[in-house]
Design a protein around this motif. Structure first.
Motif, PDB file in Angstrom:
ATOM      1  N   GLY A 167      50.951   5.725 -19.667  1.00  0.00           N
ATOM      2  CA  GLY A 167      51.099   7.234 -19.903  1.00  0.00           C
ATOM      3  C   GLY A 167      49.703   8.089 -19.820  1.00  0.00           C
ATOM      4  N   TYR A 171      50.405   6.515 -14.856  1.00  0.00           N
ATOM      5  CA  TYR A 171      51.525   7.427 -14.420  1.00  0.00           C
ATOM      6  C   TYR A 171      51.452   8.735 -15.591  1.00  0.00           C
ATOM      7  N   LYS A 172      51.823   9.684 -14.996  1.00  0.00           N
ATOM      8  CA  LYS A 172      52.155  10.921 -15.846  1.00  0.00           C
ATOM      9  C   LYS A 172      53.332  10.697 -16.862  1.00  0.00           C
ATOM     10  N   TRP A 173      52.869  11.410 -17.922  1.00  0.00           N
ATOM     11  CA  TRP A 173      53.967  11.058 -19.242  1.00  0.00           C
ATOM     12  C   TRP A 173      55.414  11.437 -18.863  1.00  0.00           C
ATOM     13  N   ASP A 174      55.380  12.286 -18.062  1.00  0.00           N
ATOM     14  CA  ASP A 174      56.885  12.708 -17.714  1.00  0.00           C
ATOM     15  C   ASP A 174      57.346  12.167 -16.155  1.00  0.00           C
ATOM     16  N   SER A 175      56.645  11.077 -16.017  1.00  0.00           N
ATOM     17  CA  SER A 175      57.079  10.238 -14.760  1.00  0.00           C
ATOM     18  C   SER A 175      58.574   9.381 -15.172  1.00  0.00           C
ATOM     19  N   ILE A 179      59.493   7.573 -18.977  1.00  0.00           N
ATOM     20  CA  ILE A 179      60.888   8.136 -19.673  1.00  0.00           C
ATOM     21  C   ILE A 179      61.828   6.698 -19.731  1.00  0.00           C
TER      22      ILE A 179
END
Length: 448
Positions: A167, A171-175, A179
Motif C-alpha cells: 500500500g 500500489y495506491k491504497w485505493d487500488s 482493497i
C-alpha cells in the motif's frame, strides 16, 4: 535453551544484514519482508526463509509449553526468566554475528550459521529432553490436529500482509488489489473463527479463552509489544547504517543497549515475580508500556548529530519497557487459565507476539517507504533505493554530494516518523495493559 538460542538467533541475525541485502538486490523498499514473511526478492531466499520461520516459531512456542508442564506456577517466573535471558543473549549475538559476516565475508553466512547451531540443538534434544509419552495411536492424535484452522489463519494473515507492504508503495491504497486483499484478509479471520467454533476437534484457538478478560488483555499486550520490539530491532540498525554511516558490525554494537536492557529486565522481573508476590502482572505491563512510549518517542528525535549518550540512553529506556512485558503476559495468562488450556494459551501468547512482530515490521516498512518516497523524486529517489551502499561503511557513500543532504534529510524524516509510529504501538500496549485484572503472581485472581 539451545532451541531458544537457535530460534532467536535466526530472527535477529538478519537485522544488521538488511542494508547489504537491500544494496545487492536494489530493494530498500522490500526489506520489511524479511521481518514479515521471511522473504525478499529472490525465489530461493523466499523458500528458505519460510522454512526457517516454521522451525523457529515452533521451537519458541514448544519451549514455553514444556516449561508450563514441568515447572510449578510459583517457580515458573525464574525458569522463563532464564529462557528470556537466553533469548536476549542470542538477540545480542545475532546482530553482531550478522554484522561481522556482512563486513568480513558475505551476508549469506547469516543463514549458513544456522546449520552448526541446528545440529547442536537436535543432538541436545535427543540426548537430554525426555518427556512422558502420551498414550494413544499416532494416527488418532494426528487427526486431532487443526489443519483447516491453521491453513485458513495463514491465508488470512498473508492476505493482510500483502496490502500492508504494498500500500502506497507498489500500489495506491485505493487500488482494487489492495482493497480486495484487505477484504479477503478480514473475511479469512471470520472464517477462521467459525472453523474453530464449529469444525475443529481440538481448535488451536478455543473460544472459551476469549471469554476471559485477563487472557484477552494479555493477548493484546503481547501483540502490540511484539509490534514495538521487532519494529525497533529491524529499523534501529538501519538508522545507524544509513544515517550515522556505521558498518554492519558497528550497527550491531549500537543495538546492544536496547537488547541488554531487555535481557536484564527479563531476568530481573522473573526473579522478582518468583520471590515477591506483591506486584501485580498489570503493574509490570503498565510500566512496560510507559517505558516503550517514552523510549520510542525520544528515538523519534534521532538525527545525524545525535550524541552517543542520547543514542544509548533512549535505547535503554525502550529496552526496559520491552523487558518488563516479555514474559509477564505468558505467566499472567497461565495463572488464570485452566490446566487443560495451558498449552493452548501459551501457544496463542507466542502466536500473538509473533504476528504482532510481523504486522509491526510490515506497517513500519510501509510508513518508512511512503515517507521516503514523499520526500524524494526523480534521480534522488533512485539513489535512495540503490545508491546508498558505501562499501565498508554504510551510509550514503555512493550518493553524489550535490543531493546527499536532500537524501539524508529524507531518511532522517522517514526514521523519525517510523519511531513515532512505534510510540503509537507503545500507547496501544499501555492501553491493553490497563484492561488486565489486578492478579498477583502468588495469589488468587481479583477483579477490579
Amino acid at each position: 535453551m539451545f532451541g531458544i538460542f537457535l530460534a532467536a538467533l535466526d530472527q535477529t541475525i538478519v537485522v544488521t544484514t538488511l542494508h547489504a541485502i537491500a544494496v545487492e538486490f536494489s530493494s530498500l523498499d522490500q526489506i520489511a519482508w524479511i521481518g514479515t514473511a521471511y522473504l525478499l526478492t529472490a525465489v530461493c531466499l523466499i523458500i528458505a526463509r519460510a522454512i526457517a520461520g516454521l522451525g523457529g516459531g515452533g521451537i519458541i512456542g514448544l519451549v514455553y509449553i514444556i516449561i508450563s508442564d514441568i515447572v510449578s506456577l510459583q517457580d515458573r517466573g525464574k525458569y522463563q526468566g532464564m529462557i528470556g535471558g537466553v533469548f536476549g543473549i542470542s538477540s545480542v549475538v545475532g546482530p553482531l554475528l550478522g554484522g561481522a559476516f556482512t563486513d568480513s565475508v558475505t551476508w549469506r553466512w547469516a543463514f549458513y550459521i544456522n546449520l552448526p547451531f541446528g545440529v547442536i540443538t537436535v543432538v541436545c534434544v535427543i540426548l537430554f529432553l525426555h518427556l512422558p509419552h502420551i498414550s494413544g495411536k499416532f494416527l488418532e492424535k494426528f487427526k486431532r490436529i487443526d489443519f483447516l484452522g491453521t491453513f485458513v489463519l495463514v491465508i488470512a494473515t498473508i492476505a493482510l500482509l500483502l496490502p500492508l507492504n504494498w500500500g502506497g508503495n507498489k500500489y495506491k491504497w485505493d487500488s482494487p488489489i489492495i482493497i480486495v486483499l484487505l477484504c479477503i484478509g478480514g473475511l479469512g479471520f471470520i472464517v477462521f473463527a467459525l472453523v474453530e467454533k464449529y469444525v475443529a476437534v481440538e481448535p488451536i484457538a478455543p473460544g472459551r479463552l476469549f471469554k476471559n478478560r485477563m487472557v484477552i488483555a494479555c493477548f493484546a499486550v503481547n501483540f502490540f509489544q511484539g509490534m514495538s520490539f521487532f519494529a525497533m530491532v529491524y529499523f534501529i540498525p538501519l538508522f545507524f547504517q544509513i544515517v550515522k554511516g556505521a558498518t554492519a558490525t558497528k550497527a550491531g554494537l549500537d543495538l546492544l543497549p536496547l537488547i541488554l536492557a531487555v535481557v536484564f529486565t527479563v531476568i530481573f522481573t522473573g526473579q522478582l515475580i518468583s520471590r515477591t508476590p506483591i506486584i501485580t502482572y498489570k503493574m509490570y505491563c503498565t510500566l512496560g508500556g510507559i517505558f516503550i512510549i517514552i523510549g520510542s518517542g525520544l528515538m523519534s528525535t534521532f538525527s545525524e548529530t545525535s550524541k552517543k549518550g542520547e543514542l544509548i540512553g533512549y535505547l535503554l529506556i525502550a529496552g526496559i519497557g520491552i523487558g518488563c512485558i516479555m514474559q509477564i503476559t505468558i505467566l499472567a495468562s497461565q495463572h488464570v487459565a485452566a490446566r487443560e488450556d495451558l498449552a493452548s494459551v501459551t501457544s496463542l501468547m507466542t502466536f500473538f507476539r509473533t504476528i504482532g512482530a510481523v504486522f509491526g515490521v510490515a506497517i513500519l516498512g510501509t510508513v518508512f517507504n511512503n515517507e521516503l518516497k514523499n520526500h524524494l523524486s526523480g534521480g534522488a529517489s533512485s539513489f535512495s533505493q540503490s545508491g546508498f551502499g558505501g562499501g565498508e561503511r554504510g551510509g550514503l557513500g555512493n550518493v553524489p554530494d550535490s543531493i546527499k543532504p536532500l537524501i539524508l534529510n529524507a531518511f532522517i524524516s522517514s526514521f523519525s516518523l517510523s519511531f513515532k509510529v512505534v510510540t503509537v504501538m507503545g500507547a496501544l500496549t499501555l492501553i491493553s495493559a490497563l484492561f488486565m485484572e489486578n492478579t498477583k503472581p502468588a495469589g488468587k485472581r481479583t477483579s477490579e
